[in-house]
Design a protein around this motif. Sequence first.
Motif, PDB file in Angstrom:
ATOM      1  N   SER A   1       0.862  -1.179   0.000  1.00  0.00           N
ATOM      2  CA  SER A   1       0.000   0.000   0.000  1.00  0.00           C
ATOM      3  C   SER A   1       0.898   1.228   0.000  1.00  0.00           C
ATOM      4  O   SER A   1       2.021   1.175   0.533  1.00  0.00           O
ATOM      5  CB  SER A   1      -0.914  -0.007   1.234  1.00  0.00           C
ATOM      6  N   PRO A   2       0.461   2.351  -0.595  1.00  0.00           N
ATOM      7  CA  PRO A   2       1.316   3.541  -0.653  1.00  0.00           C
ATOM      8  C   PRO A   2       1.846   3.952   0.716  1.00  0.00           C
ATOM      9  O   PRO A   2       1.115   3.960   1.707  1.00  0.00           O
ATOM     10  CB  PRO A   2       0.392   4.603  -1.242  1.00  0.00           C
ATOM     11  N   ILE A   3       3.121   4.295   0.751  1.00  0.00           N
ATOM     12  CA  ILE A   3       3.757   4.787   1.973  1.00  0.00           C
ATOM     13  C   ILE A   3       3.744   6.306   1.903  1.00  0.00           C
ATOM     14  O   ILE A   3       4.479   6.900   1.113  1.00  0.00           O
ATOM     15  CB  ILE A   3       5.191   4.240   2.102  1.00  0.00           C
ATOM     16  N   THR A   4       2.900   6.923   2.704  1.00  0.00           N
ATOM     17  CA  THR A   4       2.694   8.376   2.642  1.00  0.00           C
ATOM     18  C   THR A   4       3.217   9.092   3.871  1.00  0.00           C
ATOM     19  O   THR A   4       3.025  10.294   4.005  1.00  0.00           O
ATOM     20  CB  THR A   4       1.201   8.688   2.459  1.00  0.00           C
ATOM     21  N   GLN A   5       3.849   8.365   4.798  1.00  0.00           N
ATOM     22  CA  GLN A   5       4.505   8.970   5.954  1.00  0.00           C
ATOM     23  C   GLN A   5       5.958   8.527   5.991  1.00  0.00           C
ATOM     24  O   GLN A   5       6.311   7.449   5.499  1.00  0.00           O
ATOM     25  CB  GLN A   5       3.806   8.574   7.256  1.00  0.00           C
ATOM     26  N   SER A   6       6.806   9.366   6.592  1.00  0.00           N
ATOM     27  CA  SER A   6       8.226   9.037   6.667  1.00  0.00           C
ATOM     28  C   SER A   6       8.438   7.781   7.503  1.00  0.00           C
ATOM     29  O   SER A   6       7.788   7.607   8.541  1.00  0.00           O
ATOM     30  CB  SER A   6       9.007  10.193   7.287  1.00  0.00           C
ATOM     31  N   PRO A   7       9.353   6.905   7.096  1.00  0.00           N
ATOM     32  CA  PRO A   7       9.695   5.756   7.938  1.00  0.00           C
ATOM     33  C   PRO A   7      10.261   6.238   9.277  1.00  0.00           C
ATOM     34  O   PRO A   7      10.767   7.358   9.387  1.00  0.00           O
ATOM     35  CB  PRO A   7      10.751   5.007   7.116  1.00  0.00           C
ATOM     36  N   VAL A   8      10.168   5.373  10.289  1.00  0.00           N
ATOM     37  CA  VAL A   8      10.675   5.705  11.624  1.00  0.00           C
ATOM     38  C   VAL A   8      11.748   4.679  11.977  1.00  0.00           C
ATOM     39  O   VAL A   8      11.437   3.564  12.388  1.00  0.00           O
ATOM     40  CB  VAL A   8       9.543   5.695  12.671  1.00  0.00           C
ATOM     41  N   PRO A   9      13.033   5.034  11.816  1.00  0.00           N
ATOM     42  CA  PRO A   9      14.099   4.038  11.983  1.00  0.00           C
ATOM     43  C   PRO A   9      14.671   3.992  13.396  1.00  0.00           C
ATOM     44  O   PRO A   9      14.708   4.988  14.125  1.00  0.00           O
ATOM     45  CB  PRO A   9      15.155   4.526  10.994  1.00  0.00           C
ATOM     46  N   PHE A  10      15.142   2.793  13.759  1.00  0.00           N
ATOM     47  CA  PHE A  10      15.872   2.547  14.998  1.00  0.00           C
ATOM     48  C   PHE A  10      17.083   1.689  14.658  1.00  0.00           C
ATOM     49  O   PHE A  10      17.318   1.361  13.490  1.00  0.00           O
ATOM     50  CB  PHE A  10      14.986   1.853  16.030  1.00  0.00           C
ATOM     51  N   ALA A  11      17.842   1.288  15.674  1.00  0.00           N
ATOM     52  CA  ALA A  11      19.059   0.518  15.427  1.00  0.00           C
ATOM     53  C   ALA A  11      18.756  -0.831  14.801  1.00  0.00           C
ATOM     54  O   ALA A  11      19.453  -1.273  13.876  1.00  0.00           O
ATOM     55  CB  ALA A  11      19.839   0.343  16.733  1.00  0.00           C
ATOM     56  N   ASP A  12      17.715  -1.512  15.285  1.00  0.00           N
ATOM     57  CA  ASP A  12      17.454  -2.880  14.840  1.00  0.00           C
ATOM     58  C   ASP A  12      16.233  -3.016  13.953  1.00  0.00           C
ATOM     59  O   ASP A  12      15.989  -4.089  13.394  1.00  0.00           O
ATOM     60  CB  ASP A  12      17.290  -3.804  16.045  1.00  0.00           C
ATOM     61  N   ALA A  13      15.418  -1.960  13.821  1.00  0.00           N
ATOM     62  CA  ALA A  13      14.182  -2.074  13.048  1.00  0.00           C
ATOM     63  C   ALA A  13      13.772  -0.710  12.526  1.00  0.00           C
ATOM     64  O   ALA A  13      14.265   0.333  12.968  1.00  0.00           O
ATOM     65  CB  ALA A  13      13.063  -2.665  13.908  1.00  0.00           C
ATOM     66  N   VAL A  14      12.840  -0.734  11.573  1.00  0.00           N
ATOM     67  CA  VAL A  14      12.237   0.491  11.052  1.00  0.00           C
ATOM     68  C   VAL A  14      10.732   0.264  11.000  1.00  0.00           C
ATOM     69  O   VAL A  14      10.263  -0.810  10.619  1.00  0.00           O
ATOM     70  CB  VAL A  14      12.806   0.856   9.661  1.00  0.00           C
ATOM     71  N   TYR A  15       9.965   1.278  11.434  1.00  0.00           N
ATOM     72  CA  TYR A  15       8.507   1.207  11.415  1.00  0.00           C
ATOM     73  C   TYR A  15       7.994   1.955  10.190  1.00  0.00           C
ATOM     74  O   TYR A  15       8.438   3.066   9.892  1.00  0.00           O
ATOM     75  CB  TYR A  15       7.924   1.810  12.690  1.00  0.00           C
ATOM     76  N   VAL A  16       7.038   1.321   9.489  1.00  0.00           N
ATOM     77  CA  VAL A  16       6.524   1.860   8.237  1.00  0.00           C
ATOM     78  C   VAL A  16       5.003   1.944   8.322  1.00  0.00           C
ATOM     79  O   VAL A  16       4.333   0.936   8.592  1.00  0.00           O
ATOM     80  CB  VAL A  16       6.930   0.963   7.038  1.00  0.00           C
ATOM     81  N   LEU A  17       4.452   3.129   8.055  1.00  0.00           N
ATOM     82  CA  LEU A  17       3.004   3.332   8.048  1.00  0.00           C
ATOM     83  C   LEU A  17       2.513   3.493   6.620  1.00  0.00           C
ATOM     84  O   LEU A  17       3.097   4.237   5.834  1.00  0.00           O
ATOM     85  CB  LEU A  17       2.641   4.582   8.847  1.00  0.00           C
TER      86      LEU A  17
END
Length: 436
Positions: A256-272
Amino acid sequence: MIRTAFLLAFGIWLAPSLIPAQVARPQLIDQTAANRHGLARSWFAYVNIGGGRSPIVDIQFDAGTLFVQTGIATTHAMDAETGRTLWVADVGSPSHPSQRLGLSESRVAVVNGTTLYVLDRATGQVQFTNSLRGVPSTGAALSAEAVFVPTMAAQLETYSIVEDDHRNLANLRLEGRNLPQPAVSHLGAAIGSDRGDFGLAALSGMSMLFSTPTNFGFVASPAAWGPRVYAGNAGGLLYLFDDVGGREKWSFAAGSPITQSPVPFADAVYVLCEDLRLFRVSAETGREEWMAQNIRSFLATSPTKVYAIDRFGRLAVLSAKTGALIDRVSIPLFAFPITNNDSDQIILATDTGLIQALHEIELTKRISYLPPPPEPPKTEPTAAEADKAKAAEAAAPTEKPAVEDQPAPRPMPPAENPFGPPTTKPAEEENPFGGM
């Protein structure tokens, strides 16, 4: 008498609508409600928004400081640990639109109208201003050497920070018409376009290190964590770039389209995604670890929980391990979230200028998720340093001293008794004076 009574009744009916909005509206999450859900209020503060005439237009959390921008062209810096105001600066004209703030370790970039302002991050003092060549499309980005400003012509205007005249260094171009706000990593300034081009500009602002086409446009800004750059496009693909060659390390298909900035951390990234699905993706492999539905915004995370806003505007508490829903907390509908990937703090704000910070009761010490500082670049030795090293090498002995090459001496054998073997018993066994 009847008329007086009617007017009095009408006034009583009308009075609640005349109460200022900031008085009539509830005050986010009170301490009692927070405690019921395992949270404690760190602090709350008010930001002056001009008597309600100019709401907050931008809030960003960055390295322990909360930056708030209002519609009356004021920028506030607040200590995120205590809520104390560090400084307030009037930047630009209230009649001109202000774009999203650009932040670096030592500076703040404000784009108001068609003017660029660069402020000292510690004091809020304006260091320099420049008139932009084009019409800005969004906020600027900062490296230690340059300012990067996207324009409506899909150009990335760059301005020098280190030179005294702060001149326009270059007008870098990508295919397309609109550019989201760049993100600066340890490698360069990452930028995408609505035509699907993605590129990395040098930290000096002088050139593009690479530019690569993709099949879908970039609506949201990329995100950086140390040397990593994450970018999600309208085709639902998330990319990770971690070198200056333009080679993607991996891509993840969200569907699905990613319309918000990813939220990165050391071990993972959150994608909305646009369909309100939140993914947790491994930073190393790009594989999905879990997915949660009906999530509108990411707020913060602790070692065991993820905090977000759900589709109905409630605070959703998810398991950091599985993404399962643990709890929901009601908050006012007019509250808007602040994404925080620097620490475990949960920060909410209202359009009336109220800002509130929360944390888990069990966490008595702030958790930092900041990336490590970049390693210093390897530099070639100067001619003088090379000559000095050669001279030292020539003066050093090439062979070990001969004495070190000789084998260790062998131990001497015990000496023979010149008088021969003893013929009598030892004195303690034989009495030389005869028996008694």
